[in-house]
Design a protein around this motif. Structure first.
Motif, PDB file in Angstrom:
ATOM      1  N   PHE A  65      25.539  28.846  23.948  1.00 23.73           N
ATOM      2  CA  PHE A  65      26.927  28.726  23.505  1.00 23.73           C
ATOM      3  C   PHE A  65      27.308  29.916  22.626  1.00 23.73           C
ATOM      4  O   PHE A  65      28.343  30.550  22.824  1.00 23.73           O
ATOM      5  CB  PHE A  65      27.151  27.409  22.752  1.00 23.73           C
ATOM      6  CG  PHE A  65      28.590  27.194  22.365  1.00 23.73           C
ATOM      7  CD1 PHE A  65      29.462  26.546  23.226  1.00 23.73           C
ATOM      8  CD2 PHE A  65      29.075  27.642  21.142  1.00 23.73           C
ATOM      9  CE1 PHE A  65      30.794  26.355  22.876  1.00 23.73           C
ATOM     10  CE2 PHE A  65      30.398  27.454  20.784  1.00 23.73           C
ATOM     11  CZ  PHE A  65      31.261  26.812  21.655  1.00 23.73           C
ATOM     12  N   GLY A  66      26.490  30.226  21.636  1.00 25.75           N
ATOM     13  CA  GLY A  66      26.759  31.355  20.743  1.00 25.75           C
ATOM     14  C   GLY A  66      26.792  32.675  21.486  1.00 25.75           C
ATOM     15  O   GLY A  66      27.636  33.529  21.224  1.00 25.75           O
ATOM     16  N   LEU A  67      25.869  32.856  22.424  1.00 25.77           N
ATOM     17  CA  LEU A  67      25.843  34.077  23.241  1.00 25.77           C
ATOM     18  C   LEU A  67      27.155  34.248  23.991  1.00 25.77           C
ATOM     19  O   LEU A  67      27.803  35.293  23.907  1.00 25.77           O
ATOM     20  CB  LEU A  67      24.681  34.029  24.236  1.00 25.77           C
ATOM     21  CG  LEU A  67      24.766  34.999  25.424  1.00 25.77           C
ATOM     22  CD1 LEU A  67      24.570  36.425  24.972  1.00 25.77           C
ATOM     23  CD2 LEU A  67      23.763  34.619  26.488  1.00 25.77           C
ATOM     24  N   VAL A  68      27.553  33.222  24.719  1.00 20.47           N
ATOM     25  CA  VAL A  68      28.756  33.312  25.555  1.00 20.47           C
ATOM     26  C   VAL A  68      30.012  33.467  24.689  1.00 20.47           C
ATOM     27  O   VAL A  68      30.873  34.308  24.969  1.00 20.47           O
ATOM     28  CB  VAL A  68      28.863  32.081  26.485  1.00 20.47           C
ATOM     29  CG1 VAL A  68      30.197  32.066  27.223  1.00 20.47           C
ATOM     30  CG2 VAL A  68      27.702  32.072  27.474  1.00 20.47           C
ATOM     31  N   MET A 109      35.352  26.126  26.548  1.00 22.22           N
ATOM     32  CA  MET A 109      34.332  26.230  25.493  1.00 22.22           C
ATOM     33  C   MET A 109      34.539  25.165  24.415  1.00 22.22           C
ATOM     34  O   MET A 109      33.574  24.684  23.811  1.00 22.22           O
ATOM     35  CB  MET A 109      34.358  27.632  24.873  1.00 22.22           C
ATOM     36  CG  MET A 109      33.873  28.740  25.786  1.00 22.22           C
ATOM     37  SD  MET A 109      32.118  28.640  26.189  1.00 22.22           S
ATOM     38  CE  MET A 109      31.408  29.204  24.645  1.00 22.22           C
ATOM     39  N   TRP A 110      35.788  24.783  24.184  1.00 24.46           N
ATOM     40  CA  TRP A 110      36.089  23.757  23.185  1.00 24.46           C
ATOM     41  C   TRP A 110      35.347  22.460  23.510  1.00 24.46           C
ATOM     42  O   TRP A 110      34.827  21.797  22.613  1.00 24.46           O
ATOM     43  CB  TRP A 110      37.600  23.537  23.120  1.00 24.46           C
ATOM     44  CG  TRP A 110      38.046  22.407  22.248  1.00 24.46           C
ATOM     45  CD1 TRP A 110      37.921  22.310  20.889  1.00 24.46           C
ATOM     46  CD2 TRP A 110      38.698  21.210  22.675  1.00 24.46           C
ATOM     47  NE1 TRP A 110      38.461  21.133  20.442  1.00 24.46           N
ATOM     48  CE2 TRP A 110      38.941  20.440  21.525  1.00 24.46           C
ATOM     49  CE3 TRP A 110      39.098  20.726  23.906  1.00 24.46           C
ATOM     50  CZ2 TRP A 110      39.569  19.209  21.580  1.00 24.46           C
ATOM     51  CZ3 TRP A 110      39.731  19.503  23.962  1.00 24.46           C
ATOM     52  CH2 TRP A 110      39.955  18.749  22.815  1.00 24.46           C
ATOM     53  N   PHE A 111      35.270  22.125  24.800  1.00 24.24           N
ATOM     54  CA  PHE A 111      34.525  20.920  25.177  1.00 24.24           C
ATOM     55  C   PHE A 111      33.055  21.033  24.775  1.00 24.24           C
ATOM     56  O   PHE A 111      32.404  20.042  24.478  1.00 24.24           O
ATOM     57  CB  PHE A 111      34.662  20.639  26.682  1.00 24.24           C
ATOM     58  CG  PHE A 111      36.026  20.145  27.060  1.00 24.24           C
ATOM     59  CD1 PHE A 111      36.440  18.873  26.726  1.00 24.24           C
ATOM     60  CD2 PHE A 111      36.909  20.979  27.731  1.00 24.24           C
ATOM     61  CE1 PHE A 111      37.713  18.409  27.063  1.00 24.24           C
ATOM     62  CE2 PHE A 111      38.180  20.533  28.076  1.00 24.24           C
ATOM     63  CZ  PHE A 111      38.584  19.246  27.737  1.00 24.24           C
ATOM     64  N   GLY A 112      32.541  22.255  24.751  1.00 22.95           N
ATOM     65  CA  GLY A 112      31.157  22.480  24.321  1.00 22.95           C
ATOM     66  C   GLY A 112      30.947  22.277  22.838  1.00 22.95           C
ATOM     67  O   GLY A 112      29.808  22.209  22.372  1.00 22.95           O
ATOM     68  N   PRO A 177      24.998  22.807   5.649  1.00 22.28           N
ATOM     69  CA  PRO A 177      26.386  23.270   5.551  1.00 22.28           C
ATOM     70  C   PRO A 177      27.400  22.125   5.678  1.00 22.28           C
ATOM     71  O   PRO A 177      27.259  21.273   6.548  1.00 22.28           O
ATOM     72  CB  PRO A 177      26.535  24.254   6.719  1.00 22.28           C
ATOM     73  CG  PRO A 177      25.307  24.151   7.524  1.00 22.28           C
ATOM     74  CD  PRO A 177      24.304  23.334   6.792  1.00 22.28           C
ATOM     75  N   PRO A 178      28.429  22.126   4.831  1.00 22.84           N
ATOM     76  CA  PRO A 178      29.463  21.080   4.892  1.00 22.84           C
ATOM     77  C   PRO A 178      30.506  21.382   5.956  1.00 22.84           C
ATOM     78  O   PRO A 178      31.651  21.729   5.654  1.00 22.84           O
ATOM     79  CB  PRO A 178      30.046  21.104   3.472  1.00 22.84           C
ATOM     80  CG  PRO A 178      29.895  22.537   3.052  1.00 22.84           C
ATOM     81  CD  PRO A 178      28.618  23.018   3.686  1.00 22.84           C
ATOM     82  N   VAL A 179      30.092  21.283   7.220  1.00 23.52           N
ATOM     83  CA  VAL A 179      31.006  21.611   8.332  1.00 23.52           C
ATOM     84  C   VAL A 179      31.332  20.377   9.181  1.00 23.52           C
ATOM     85  O   VAL A 179      31.955  20.521  10.226  1.00 23.52           O
ATOM     86  CB  VAL A 179      30.422  22.748   9.209  1.00 23.52           C
ATOM     87  CG1 VAL A 179      30.440  24.068   8.458  1.00 23.52           C
ATOM     88  CG2 VAL A 179      29.034  22.406   9.726  1.00 23.52           C
ATOM     89  N   GLY A 180      30.936  19.218   8.729  1.00 22.13           N
ATOM     90  CA  GLY A 180      31.258  17.989   9.448  1.00 22.13           C
ATOM     91  C   GLY A 180      30.284  17.693  10.565  1.00 22.13           C
ATOM     92  O   GLY A 180      29.597  18.574  11.063  1.00 22.13           O
ATOM     93  N   ARG A 181      30.236  16.428  10.916  1.00 27.40           N
ATOM     94  CA  ARG A 181      29.349  15.987  11.989  1.00 27.40           C
ATOM     95  C   ARG A 181      29.956  16.229  13.350  1.00 27.40           C
ATOM     96  O   ARG A 181      31.141  16.509  13.474  1.00 27.40           O
ATOM     97  CB  ARG A 181      29.057  14.490  11.831  1.00 27.40           C
ATOM     98  CG  ARG A 181      28.140  14.214  10.660  1.00 27.40           C
ATOM     99  CD  ARG A 181      27.813  12.754  10.604  1.00 27.40           C
ATOM    100  NE  ARG A 181      28.609  12.221   9.487  1.00 27.40           N
ATOM    101  CZ  ARG A 181      28.991  10.987   9.358  1.00 27.40           C
ATOM    102  NH1 ARG A 181      28.691  10.112  10.269  1.00 27.40           N
ATOM    103  NH2 ARG A 181      29.693  10.600   8.336  1.00 27.40           N
ATOM    104  N   ALA A 182      29.145  16.073  14.374  1.00 28.71           N
ATOM    105  CA  ALA A 182      29.599  16.219  15.746  1.00 28.71           C
ATOM    106  C   ALA A 182      30.605  15.115  16.076  1.00 28.71           C
ATOM    107  O   ALA A 182      30.520  13.995  15.554  1.00 28.71           O
ATOM    108  CB  ALA A 182      28.419  16.139  16.694  1.00 28.71           C
ATOM    109  N   ILE A 183      31.554  15.432  16.944  1.00 27.09           N
ATOM    110  CA  ILE A 183      32.529  14.451  17.402  1.00 27.09           C
ATOM    111  C   ILE A 183      31.816  13.414  18.272  1.00 27.09           C
ATOM    112  O   ILE A 183      32.079  12.227  18.161  1.00 27.09           O
ATOM    113  CB  ILE A 183      33.648  15.149  18.218  1.00 27.09           C
ATOM    114  CG1 ILE A 183      34.350  16.223  17.388  1.00 27.09           C
ATOM    115  CG2 ILE A 183      34.636  14.146  18.777  1.00 27.09           C
ATOM    116  CD1 ILE A 183      35.095  15.736  16.176  1.00 27.09           C
TER     117      ILE A 183
END
Length: 185
Positions: A65-68, A109-112, A177-183
Protein backbone atom coordinates in the motif's frame (compact mmCIF):
# COMPACT_ATOMS: atom_id res chain seq x y z
CA UNK A 1 22.72 -12.13 13.99
CA UNK A 2 20.20 -9.46 14.99
CA UNK A 3 17.96 -7.69 12.53
CA UNK A 4 18.61 -3.98 12.12
CA UNK A 5 15.69 -1.70 13.01
CA UNK A 6 14.54 0.29 9.99
CA UNK A 7 13.03 3.72 10.10
CA UNK A 8 9.40 4.15 9.13
CA UNK A 9 9.33 5.92 5.74
CA UNK A 10 5.60 6.69 5.82
CA UNK A 11 5.93 9.93 7.83
CA UNK A 12 8.42 11.26 5.24
CA UNK A 13 6.03 10.47 2.39
CA UNK A 14 3.03 11.88 4.24
CA UNK A 15 4.91 15.04 5.19
CA UNK A 16 6.17 15.64 1.64
CA UNK A 17 2.68 15.12 0.35
CA UNK A 18 1.08 17.29 3.06
CA UNK A 19 3.34 20.33 2.78
CA UNK A 20 3.22 20.45 -1.01
CA UNK A 21 -0.54 19.87 -1.03
CA UNK A 22 -1.06 22.59 1.56
CA UNK A 23 0.86 25.21 -0.40
CA UNK A 24 -0.85 24.37 -3.72
CA UNK A 25 -4.25 24.22 -2.02
CA UNK A 26 -3.81 27.71 -0.61
CA UNK A 27 -3.53 28.91 -4.21
CA UNK A 28 -6.38 26.70 -5.44
CA UNK A 29 -8.62 28.04 -2.67
CA UNK A 30 -7.78 31.61 -3.69
CA UNK A 31 -6.30 32.42 -0.28
CA UNK A 32 -2.94 33.27 -1.88
CA UNK A 33 -2.94 34.79 -5.35
CA UNK A 34 0.70 35.56 -6.16
CA UNK A 35 3.97 33.63 -6.11
CA UNK A 36 2.51 30.32 -7.29
CA UNK A 37 5.96 29.36 -8.62
CA UNK A 38 6.80 28.38 -5.05
CA UNK A 39 4.84 25.19 -5.56
CA UNK A 40 7.00 24.13 -8.54
CA UNK A 41 10.14 23.53 -6.44
CA UNK A 42 8.15 21.78 -3.74
CA UNK A 43 6.48 19.58 -6.36
CA UNK A 44 9.84 18.51 -7.78
CA UNK A 45 11.61 17.75 -4.54
CA UNK A 46 9.47 17.43 -1.42
CA UNK A 47 6.18 16.37 -2.96
CA UNK A 48 7.84 14.36 -5.73
CA UNK A 49 11.31 13.13 -4.85
CA UNK A 50 10.66 12.60 -1.13
CA UNK A 51 7.57 10.50 -1.87
CA UNK A 52 9.40 8.48 -4.53
CA UNK A 53 12.13 7.76 -1.98
CA UNK A 54 9.51 6.86 0.65
CA UNK A 55 7.90 4.47 -1.83
CA UNK A 56 11.19 2.62 -2.36
CA UNK A 57 11.65 2.35 1.40
CA UNK A 58 8.07 1.10 1.79
CA UNK A 59 8.83 -1.55 -0.85
CA UNK A 60 11.87 -2.66 1.17
CA UNK A 61 9.64 -2.87 4.25
CA UNK A 62 7.13 -5.05 2.36
CA UNK A 63 4.33 -2.46 2.46
CA UNK A 64 2.54 -2.69 -0.89
CA UNK A 65 0.00 0.00 0.00
CA UNK A 66 2.74 2.47 0.97
CA UNK A 67 4.76 1.62 -2.14
CA UNK A 68 1.85 2.18 -4.52
CA UNK A 69 0.52 5.29 -2.75
CA UNK A 70 3.81 7.12 -2.33
CA UNK A 71 5.11 6.23 -5.78
CA UNK A 72 1.87 7.31 -7.46
CA UNK A 73 1.58 10.62 -5.61
CA UNK A 74 5.32 11.25 -6.01
CA UNK A 75 4.84 10.73 -9.75
CA UNK A 76 1.82 13.05 -9.61
CA UNK A 77 3.98 15.84 -8.18
CA UNK A 78 6.68 15.22 -10.78
CA UNK A 79 3.95 15.47 -13.47
CA UNK A 80 2.81 18.74 -11.90
CA UNK A 81 6.41 19.99 -11.88
CA UNK A 82 7.01 19.12 -15.57
CA UNK A 83 3.60 20.46 -16.60
CA UNK A 84 4.22 23.74 -14.77
CA UNK A 85 7.42 24.36 -16.70
CA UNK A 86 5.35 24.84 -19.87
CA UNK A 87 7.64 22.63 -21.97
CA UNK A 88 4.79 20.39 -23.02
CA UNK A 89 1.53 22.12 -23.95
CA UNK A 90 -1.46 20.93 -21.91
CA UNK A 91 -5.12 21.93 -21.94
CA UNK A 92 -7.52 22.50 -19.08
CA UNK A 93 -9.50 19.49 -20.30
CA UNK A 94 -6.34 17.37 -20.18
CA UNK A 95 -5.56 18.61 -16.68
CA UNK A 96 -9.16 17.96 -15.60
CA UNK A 97 -9.15 14.41 -16.96
CA UNK A 98 -5.81 13.73 -15.27
CA UNK A 99 -7.07 15.03 -11.92
CA UNK A 100 -10.26 12.97 -12.17
CA UNK A 101 -8.19 9.89 -13.07
CA UNK A 102 -6.09 10.48 -9.94
CA UNK A 103 -9.38 10.86 -8.06
CA UNK A 104 -10.52 7.44 -9.29
CA UNK A 105 -7.18 5.91 -8.29
CA UNK A 106 -7.43 7.58 -4.87
CA UNK A 107 -10.99 6.36 -4.37
CA UNK A 108 -9.81 2.79 -5.01
CA UNK A 109 -6.89 3.29 -2.60
CA UNK A 110 -9.28 4.75 -0.02
CA UNK A 111 -10.94 1.34 0.27
CA UNK A 112 -7.49 0.00 1.20
CA UNK A 113 -7.43 2.31 4.23
CA UNK A 114 -10.47 0.70 5.87
CA UNK A 115 -8.21 -1.66 7.84
CA UNK A 116 -5.43 0.84 8.59
CA UNK A 117 -6.40 3.80 10.79
CA UNK A 118 -8.68 6.81 10.83
CA UNK A 119 -5.81 9.15 9.96
CA UNK A 120 -5.16 7.46 6.60
CA UNK A 121 -8.87 6.85 6.04
CA UNK A 122 -9.56 10.58 6.45
CA UNK A 123 -6.57 11.63 4.32
CA UNK A 124 -7.60 9.45 1.38
CA UNK A 125 -11.30 10.33 1.73
CA UNK A 126 -10.52 14.04 1.54
CA UNK A 127 -7.97 13.53 -1.23
CA UNK A 128 -10.32 11.79 -3.66
CA UNK A 129 -12.88 14.53 -3.06
CA UNK A 130 -10.15 17.14 -3.69
CA UNK A 131 -9.14 15.52 -6.98
CA UNK A 132 -12.74 15.30 -8.23
CA UNK A 133 -13.46 18.94 -7.33
CA UNK A 134 -10.23 20.20 -8.92
CA UNK A 135 -10.75 18.01 -11.99
CA UNK A 136 -14.30 19.23 -12.49
CA UNK A 137 -13.15 22.81 -11.91
CA UNK A 138 -10.39 22.48 -14.52
CA UNK A 139 -12.66 20.86 -17.11
CA UNK A 140 -15.41 23.47 -16.74
CA UNK A 141 -13.24 26.49 -15.87
CA UNK A 142 -15.41 26.85 -12.76
CA UNK A 143 -13.45 28.75 -10.11
CA UNK A 144 -16.01 27.88 -7.41
CA UNK A 145 -15.21 24.17 -7.86
CA UNK A 146 -11.48 24.92 -7.92
CA UNK A 147 -11.74 26.99 -4.74
CA UNK A 148 -13.77 24.22 -3.07
CA UNK A 149 -11.10 21.73 -4.14
CA UNK A 150 -8.48 24.03 -2.63
CA UNK A 151 -10.27 24.17 0.71
CA UNK A 152 -10.76 20.39 0.82
CA UNK A 153 -7.08 20.09 -0.20
CA UNK A 154 -6.10 22.14 2.86
CA UNK A 155 -8.05 19.70 5.05
CA UNK A 156 -6.37 16.81 3.21
CA UNK A 157 -2.94 18.26 3.95
CA UNK A 158 -3.79 18.72 7.63
CA UNK A 159 -5.00 15.10 7.90
CA UNK A 160 -1.88 13.76 6.14
CA UNK A 161 0.47 15.88 8.22
CA UNK A 162 -1.23 14.88 11.45
CA UNK A 163 -1.06 11.19 10.52
CA UNK A 164 2.63 11.37 9.59
CA UNK A 165 3.81 13.59 12.42
CA UNK A 166 1.78 11.76 15.06
CA UNK A 167 3.70 8.66 14.05
CA UNK A 168 7.07 10.43 14.35
CA UNK A 169 6.27 11.88 17.77
CA UNK A 170 4.82 8.60 19.04
CA UNK A 171 7.88 6.63 17.89
CA UNK A 172 10.20 9.11 19.58
CA UNK A 173 8.20 8.80 22.82
CA UNK A 174 7.90 5.02 22.54
CA UNK A 175 4.09 5.11 22.41
CA UNK A 176 1.40 4.13 19.96
CA UNK A 177 0.50 6.90 17.45
CA UNK A 178 -2.88 8.57 18.15
CA UNK A 179 -4.24 8.08 14.63
CA UNK A 180 -7.39 6.13 15.47
CA UNK A 181 -8.34 2.53 15.00
CA UNK A 182 -9.21 0.80 11.76
CA UNK A 183 -12.73 1.30 10.42
CA UNK A 184 -12.98 -2.46 9.76
CA UNK A 185 -11.23 -4.93 12.02
Amino acid sequence: MTEEKRANAAPLGLSGFALTTLVLSLYNAGIITSGAGTVIGLAAFYGGLAQLLASILEWRAGNTFGLVAFFTYGAFWEWYFISSLGIIPITSIGVGITLIAFGIFTLAMWFGTLKTNIGLFTTFLLLWITFFLLGAGAMTSNTTLTHAGGYVGILTAIAAWYTGLATVVAESLGTKPPVGRAIIK
